[in-house]
Design an enzyme around this catalytic site. Sequence first.
Site, mmCIF file in Angstrom:
data_model
loop_
_atom_site.group_PDB
_atom_site.id
_atom_site.type_symbol
_atom_site.label_atom_id
_atom_site.label_comp_id
_atom_site.label_asym_id
_atom_site.label_seq_id
_atom_site.Cartn_x
_atom_site.Cartn_y
_atom_site.Cartn_z
ATOM 1 N N ARG A 162 0.843 -1.205 0.000
ATOM 2 C CA ARG A 162 0.000 0.000 0.000
ATOM 3 C C ARG A 162 0.873 1.248 0.000
ATOM 4 O O ARG A 162 0.623 2.216 -0.693
ATOM 5 C CB ARG A 162 -0.937 0.051 1.215
ATOM 6 C CG ARG A 162 -1.927 -1.048 1.415
ATOM 7 C CD ARG A 162 -3.054 -1.097 0.408
ATOM 8 N NE ARG A 162 -2.643 -1.414 -0.929
ATOM 9 C CZ ARG A 162 -2.210 -2.611 -1.345
ATOM 10 N NH1 ARG A 162 -2.102 -3.614 -0.476
ATOM 11 N NH2 ARG A 162 -1.857 -2.812 -2.597
ATOM 12 N N ASP A 201 -3.184 7.924 3.333
ATOM 13 C CA ASP A 201 -2.189 8.445 2.386
ATOM 14 C C ASP A 201 -1.833 9.887 2.786
ATOM 15 O O ASP A 201 -2.517 10.491 3.606
ATOM 16 C CB ASP A 201 -2.715 8.383 0.936
ATOM 17 C CG ASP A 201 -3.950 9.258 0.695
ATOM 18 O OD1 ASP A 201 -4.985 8.738 0.275
ATOM 19 O OD2 ASP A 201 -3.859 10.478 0.952
ATOM 20 N N HIS A 232 -7.291 7.904 11.082
ATOM 21 C CA HIS A 232 -6.915 6.486 11.042
ATOM 22 C C HIS A 232 -5.424 6.286 10.851
ATOM 23 O O HIS A 232 -4.997 5.226 10.399
ATOM 24 C CB HIS A 232 -7.711 5.763 9.940
ATOM 25 C CG HIS A 232 -9.189 5.776 10.198
ATOM 26 N ND1 HIS A 232 -10.118 5.599 9.201
ATOM 27 C CD2 HIS A 232 -9.897 5.987 11.335
ATOM 28 C CE1 HIS A 232 -11.325 5.678 9.724
ATOM 29 N NE2 HIS A 232 -11.226 5.916 11.023
ATOM 30 N N GLY A 267 -16.116 11.816 -0.598
ATOM 31 C CA GLY A 267 -15.585 10.477 -0.864
ATOM 32 C C GLY A 267 -15.556 9.530 0.305
ATOM 33 O O GLY A 267 -14.587 8.790 0.476
ATOM 34 N N SER A 311 -18.119 6.575 2.376
ATOM 35 C CA SER A 311 -19.402 5.855 2.437
ATOM 36 C C SER A 311 -20.043 6.008 3.810
ATOM 37 O O SER A 311 -21.162 5.561 4.036
ATOM 38 C CB SER A 311 -19.145 4.365 2.177
ATOM 39 O OG SER A 311 -18.364 3.838 3.264
HETATM 40 N N1 APR Z 1 -14.813 10.861 -6.078
HETATM 41 C C1 APR Z 1 -15.530 10.969 -4.927
HETATM 42 N N2 APR Z 1 -16.007 9.910 -4.231
HETATM 43 C C2 APR Z 1 -15.747 8.686 -4.738
HETATM 44 C C3 APR Z 1 -15.013 8.479 -5.935
HETATM 45 C C4 APR Z 1 -14.532 9.637 -6.604
HETATM 46 N N3 APR Z 1 -13.828 9.548 -7.747
HETATM 47 N N4 APR Z 1 -14.925 7.132 -6.163
HETATM 48 C C5 APR Z 1 -15.590 6.529 -5.140
HETATM 49 N N5 APR Z 1 -16.087 7.455 -4.293
HETATM 50 C C6 APR Z 1 -16.848 7.253 -3.064
HETATM 51 C C7 APR Z 1 -17.699 5.990 -3.032
HETATM 52 O O1 APR Z 1 -18.960 6.235 -3.646
HETATM 53 C C8 APR Z 1 -17.847 5.792 -1.521
HETATM 54 O O2 APR Z 1 -18.927 6.557 -0.999
HETATM 55 O O3 APR Z 1 -15.923 7.098 -2.010
HETATM 56 C C9 APR Z 1 -16.528 6.349 -0.968
HETATM 57 C C10 APR Z 1 -15.559 5.262 -0.545
HETATM 58 O O4 APR Z 1 -16.114 4.595 0.563
HETATM 59 P P1 APR Z 1 -15.187 3.557 1.342
HETATM 60 O O5 APR Z 1 -14.471 2.672 0.371
HETATM 61 O O6 APR Z 1 -16.049 2.940 2.406
HETATM 62 O O7 APR Z 1 -14.060 4.481 2.034
HETATM 63 P P2 APR Z 1 -14.150 5.265 3.399
HETATM 64 O O8 APR Z 1 -15.527 5.810 3.625
HETATM 65 O O9 APR Z 1 -13.030 6.222 3.398
HETATM 66 O O10 APR Z 1 -13.853 4.108 4.488
HETATM 67 C C11 APR Z 1 -13.731 4.544 5.832
HETATM 68 O O11 APR Z 1 -13.111 2.304 6.480
HETATM 69 O O12 APR Z 1 -11.890 0.437 5.968
HETATM 70 C C12 APR Z 1 -11.952 1.539 6.791
HETATM 71 O O13 APR Z 1 -10.164 2.647 7.817
HETATM 72 C C13 APR Z 1 -10.758 2.416 6.572
HETATM 73 O O14 APR Z 1 -10.626 4.827 6.484
HETATM 74 C C14 APR Z 1 -11.348 3.692 6.013
HETATM 75 C C15 APR Z 1 -12.757 3.674 6.558
#
Ligand code: APR
Length: 229
Positions: free
Chosen positions: A56, A89, A104, A170, A172
């Site tokens: 990563r 990152d 995190h 960005g 979820s």
């Molecule tokens: N621009 C904006 N949003 C985007 C894009 C993009 N190009 N591509 C994807 N997304 C959105 C998706 O629709 C989703 O809502 O980014 C979000 C990613 O969600 P996750 O993968 O769940 O990431 P995140 O919410 O950061 O996860 C939170 O979970 O696994 C743990 O510690 C880890 O920090 C992480 C935490």
Amino acid sequence: MEHIVILTGAGISAESGLKTFRDSDGLWEGYNIEDVATPDAWYINPVLVQDFYNQRRKSVLEAQPNAAHYALAKLEEKFKVTIITQNIDDLHERAGSTNVIHLHGIITRSQSSKRATLTYPIEGWELKMGEKCELGSQLRPHVVWFGEQVPMIETAAEICSMADAFILIGSSLAVYPASGLINYVPNDIPKYIIDPKIPPVHGVSNLVKIEKKATAGLPILVARLMDSF
Ligand code: APR
């Protein structure tokens, strides 16, 4: 000066080529998160976990900030800005943002596996088994794993409660306690969500949903904010 508070998730780094967590059928680079991002995983198979994060880290070092990261850095020309990120990152920093809270942790630093507050910079992409902290314990990634404390969450909630504007980009909102931060933001201030798939948010007032990718939605919003205040 107006204080803009921004909460970012993996989606803001997606267009820099870094995988999100829940977009690719729940696997993170082919692994179940539970197999690589928990204290148990580290206890059971530290070599697998160390190698996973080394891969990563290599990707992070090869990635570049994108237009969304740079747009957030630009906000600092006119506003007090605090970025609270769930990302490990360093793309916000490399784009020029100067006030970033890593809820995190951050993959470019290691931490003692005996005392989490002992952290060290990692030169290059690889953290090796055998590298030890000053207490003699194996160094691990400075990342908050599932089930571990999120030391900065109280600070982050306090900052959200004092926002004059709030932007969620960005995420979820699948992971607590980060996902609860939006509830600390004052009702009467403007809030924006930028995401191609807007996550479910309930009972949030003054909310503008921008159903776009970060690099498409954020520069327009930043330009509007720069003109409006
Ligand atoms: N621009 C904006 N949003 C985007 C894009 C993009 N190009 N591509 C994807 N997304 C959105 C998706 O629709 C989703 O809502 O980014 C979000 C990613 O969600 P996750 O993968 O769940 O990431 P995140 O919410 O950061 O996860 C939170 O979970 O696994 C743990 O510690 C880890 O920090 C992480 C935490």
